[in-house]
Design a protein around this motif. Structure first.
Motif, PDB file in Angstrom:
ATOM      1  N   PRO A 214       0.752  -1.322  -0.158  1.00 11.46           N
ATOM      2  CA  PRO A 214       0.241   0.219  -0.037  1.00 11.46           C
ATOM      3  C   PRO A 214       0.767   1.785   0.203  1.00 11.46           C
ATOM      4  O   PRO A 214       0.502   2.289  -0.855  1.00 11.46           O
ATOM      5  N   HIS A 215       1.682   2.016   1.260  1.00 10.12           N
ATOM      6  CA  HIS A 215       2.878   2.434   0.656  1.00 10.12           C
ATOM      7  C   HIS A 215       3.611   2.194   1.480  1.00 10.12           C
ATOM      8  O   HIS A 215       3.529   2.152   3.076  1.00 10.12           O
ATOM      9  N   ARG A 244       5.862  -5.854  12.788  1.00 11.54           N
ATOM     10  CA  ARG A 244       5.592  -5.913  11.579  1.00 11.54           C
ATOM     11  C   ARG A 244       6.541  -4.762  10.726  1.00 11.54           C
ATOM     12  O   ARG A 244       5.693  -3.391  10.894  1.00 11.54           O
ATOM     13  N   ASP A 246       6.181  -3.758   7.348  1.00 14.85           N
ATOM     14  CA  ASP A 246       6.001  -4.280   5.860  1.00 14.85           C
ATOM     15  C   ASP A 246       4.671  -3.125   4.543  1.00 14.85           C
ATOM     16  O   ASP A 246       4.470  -3.590   3.555  1.00 14.85           O
ATOM     17  N   ALA A 248       2.165  -1.706   5.534  1.00 16.19           N
ATOM     18  CA  ALA A 248       0.493  -2.271   5.202  1.00 16.19           C
ATOM     19  C   ALA A 248       0.172  -2.899   4.344  1.00 16.19           C
ATOM     20  O   ALA A 248      -1.298  -3.791   4.431  1.00 16.19           O
ATOM     21  N   ARG A 250      -0.594  -6.704   3.507  1.00 13.68           N
ATOM     22  CA  ARG A 250      -1.681  -8.002   3.358  1.00 13.68           C
ATOM     23  C   ARG A 250      -1.615  -8.788   2.944  1.00 13.68           C
ATOM     24  O   ARG A 250      -2.207  -8.972   2.021  1.00 13.68           O
TER      25      ARG A 250
END
Length: 254
Positions: A214-215, A244, A246, A248, A250
């Protein structure tokens, strides 16, 4: 805890996330011991040359208790061992059924390296650290490396996800046990990073994978992992947590 004047053992330290952590810690004044497989000796020697007197390469396998012990002894001879980073690991893929099904060999190997190797580094580092006097309230810090696969393992990642879930799962009980020795344990769970796993992958494929984040919509830079390692060491309130790293993301099932 201050990094300068300490020694640090980094498993998987010759490349990828481990090498980035080595560079960061050496710049901060640590004496770094790079524990990696003998086949990584050329890469390890190049990193040692880059870091000058701030690093040494020790060939070894994290699944071999004695090899890990040699790295600990090497670190003790250079400076008080107060930092350990478990960055060694393998990424595997296999199936439960079908032509690519694993009869248990791949599962056992993956767990032995990713989970067993992390345990060996954690246990031996903690034993060594417990012998030291406190510095800034800590005797030492162990940073383990899990993966977002511990939470969203994809198809084919049963062994890998299980091994990384184990690393995440032992973080809190290890931190609780070692608290009486003033030793902290924190785990980082990286997302999609520019590591040797992506070596040789076409630019368009890397861009496509990075776009899933996402960003920022890109693969992570190993120095961003290393920056978090440094912050964990220096921030004494971080303990018993899995963080995490990452962007964001999933992960979907595939």
């Amino acid at each position: 805890m201050k990094i300068a004047g300490c020694s640090a053992v980094i498993s998987g330290g010759a490349s990828g996330l481990g090498a980035a952590a080595a560079r960061r810690l050496a710049r901060a004044g640590a004496s770094v011991v790079l524990l990696d497989l003998p086949r990584a000796e050329e890469a390890g020697a190049a990193l040692v040359a880059e870091l000058g007197g701030g690093a040494v390469f020790v060939p070894g396998d994290v699944t071999n208790w004695d090899d890990v012990g040699v790295a600990m002894q090497t670190a003790r001879e250079r400076a008080p061992l107060r930092i350990a980073v478990a960055a060694a690991g393998i990424a595997t893929s296999g199936s439960l059924v079908g032509p690519r099904s694993d009869r248990g060999e791949l599962f056992a190997q993956t767990v032995a390296v990713n989970l067993g190797g992390t345990y060996a580094l954690l246990a031996q580092a903690a034993s060594t650290m417990s012998e030291h006097a406190q510095t800034d309230g800590d005797r030492g810090v162990v940073v383990c490396t899990a993966s977002i696969a511990a939470y969203e393992g994809q198809v084919g990642q049963v062994a890998y996800a299980a091994s990384k879930s184990g690393v995440a799962g032992m973080t809190l009980p290890a931190a609780r046990e070692l608290a009486r020795h003033q030793i902290r344990v924190v785990t980082i769970a990286p997302g999609l990073f520019e590591t040797p796993m992506f070596a040789g992958v076409a630019d368009e494929v890397r861009a496509s994978v990075g776009a899933q984040v996402p960003h920022p919509s890109r693969l992570g830079n190993p120095d961003e992992y290393a920056g978090l390692v440094q912050h964990v060491i220096e921030n004494s309130m971080l303990n018993g947590e899995v963080i995490r790293l990452d962007g964001a993301i999933r992960m979907g099932p595939r």
